[in-house]
Enzyme design. Structure first.
Site, short mmCIF file in Angstrom:
data_model
loop_
_atom_site.label_atom_id
_atom_site.label_comp_id
_atom_site.label_asym_id
_atom_site.label_seq_id
_atom_site.Cartn_x
_atom_site.Cartn_y
_atom_site.Cartn_z
N ASN A 74 0.84 -1.25 0.02
CA ASN A 74 0.05 0.21 0.05
C ASN A 74 0.84 1.35 -0.06
O ASN A 74 0.16 2.54 -0.04
CB ASN A 74 -0.87 0.00 1.35
CG ASN A 74 -0.24 0.14 2.36
OD1 ASN A 74 0.99 0.13 2.60
ND2 ASN A 74 -1.11 0.51 3.42
N THR A 115 4.72 2.88 3.69
CA THR A 115 6.50 2.85 4.04
C THR A 115 7.34 2.54 2.87
O THR A 115 8.21 2.77 2.74
CB THR A 115 6.89 2.26 5.50
OG1 THR A 115 6.60 0.82 5.20
CG2 THR A 115 6.23 3.11 6.46
N GLY A 116 6.91 1.64 2.03
CA GLY A 116 7.51 0.90 0.75
C GLY A 116 7.35 2.27 -0.40
O GLY A 116 6.87 3.46 -0.13
N TYR A 172 3.92 -2.87 17.98
CA TYR A 172 4.49 -3.53 16.85
C TYR A 172 4.88 -5.02 17.46
O TYR A 172 4.39 -5.96 16.89
CB TYR A 172 5.90 -2.93 16.26
CG TYR A 172 6.66 -3.74 15.58
CD1 TYR A 172 6.23 -3.85 14.34
CD2 TYR A 172 7.84 -4.37 16.09
CE1 TYR A 172 7.13 -4.28 13.32
CE2 TYR A 172 8.65 -4.82 15.03
CZ TYR A 172 8.33 -4.82 13.75
OH TYR A 172 9.21 -5.69 12.93
#
Ligand code: UDP
Length: 315
Positions: A32, A35-36, A145
């Site tokens: 999505n 962060t990529g 996390y």
């Protein structure tokens, strides 16, 4: 082989896409882009065995045709990122794992979960073996996390036991290399960016906390080997060579020839004091151990960041 990789446009995911294309797989990269980045996979998009789907895997995804492998690597892995997006972090670890397990079940595919050394929290056992249950503060700032990954491991084991899905779990310890975001807030991009710009290196706390850094190529090799087994229990992958953060800062200063000074900042809450993988399971199961030492790995990574910052190599 047809391989689905969530988080495929991220740091580790993009290296995996490259590696699976390289061995002849058809690769479906799902991301999505929270962060990529598309530039991580730009060089792969001309390959007709590569497909990119922009999708948030916290929502179900249908894929047409057969699928042999599902690798769930979508995650906000940097503390700075998951502190900024705690709910997305929980959702992709929990709902994203549920959705990708559903896909693997439907397609009768091998499933591999990207888990983390954070399942051990601030460890009271050192180095960390897979049979250590960890020391996690579920209501602390890192809980979003850590607990999403612990839930992810639990639901993965439930799908194995209940539905017979061929699952695997890799617990990844601090990994580094090209395609990390310079601004992702993790220690290595921070220190390298600061060193290259001549800014102070920000050491949190007194820098006596330790980490063990694994070069990306070594990690990818371990992941591929694990995927190709039918092993279901968690497997640590990381480089056991442990270093204090202060020592790490000094290594990066020496390597870059930077004149930057070191500045101390407050230690974030629940920051693990030590971390080092026990990799005996990976060694006996996969015949795997890291090949690239920190000096060499840091040299390669510094060259990558130098190029990104637009400076020629120093010294
Ligand atoms: N750290 C630091 N300076 C920075 C960023 C991180 O001293 O600019 C420390 C951080 O407190 C931790 C270690 O480096 O002890 C590794 O942090 P990172 O955010 O890379 O990931 P972690 O291993 O904690 O998940």
């Amino acid at each position: 082989m047809r391989t689905v990789i969530t988080g495929g446009a991220g740091f580790i995911g993009s290296h995996l896409c490259e590696r699976f294309l390289g061995r002849g797989d058809e690769v479906i990269c799902v991301d999505n882009l929270i962060t990529g980045a598309l530039e991580n996979i730009e060089h792969l998009r001309k390959n007709d065995r590569f497909q990119f789907i922009r999708h948030d895997i916290s929502h179900p995804l249908e894929i047409e045709g057969p699928v042999d492998n599902v690798l769930h690597f979508a995650s906000l892995a940097s503390p700075a990122d998951y502190l900024r997006y705690p709910i997305q972090t929980l959702k992709v670890g929990a709902l994203g794992t549920h959705n990708t397990l559903g896909l693997a079940k439907l397609k009768n595919a091998r499933f591999l979960l990207a888990s983390t050394s954070e399942v051990y929290g601030d460890p009271q056992v050192h180095p960390q073996r897979e049979d250590y249950w960890g020391n996690v503060n579920c209501v602390g700032v890192r809980g979003c996390y850590d607990e999403s990954k612990r839930f992810a491991e639990a639901i993965t084991m439930a799908y194995l036991r209940t539905h017979g899905v061929n699952t695997g779990i890799v617990r990844i310890f601090n990994c580094y290399g090209s395609r990390m975001r310079l601004d992702d807030g993790r220690v290595l991009p921070n220190f390298m960016g600061q060193a290259l710009r001549g800014e102070p290196l920000t050491v949190y706390g007194d820098g006596s906390q330790t980490r063990s850094f694994c070069y990306i190529d070594d990690l990818v090799e371990g992941i591929v080997r694990l995927l190709d087994t039918d092993f279901h229990e968690p497997v640590n992958l990381g480089n056991p060579s442990e270093v204090t953060i202060l020592e790490f800062a000094k290594e990066i200063l020496a390597l870059s020839g930077s004149q930057s000074v070191i500045e101390y900042r407050p230690l974030p809450q629940d920051d693990p004091k030590v971390r080092q993988p026990d990799i005996s399971r990976a060694h006996s199961l996969l015949g795997w151990q890291p090949q690239i030492d920190r000096h060499e790995g840091l040299k390669r990574t510094l060259a990558y960041f130098q190029e990104r910052i637009g400076q020629g190599p120093r010294g």
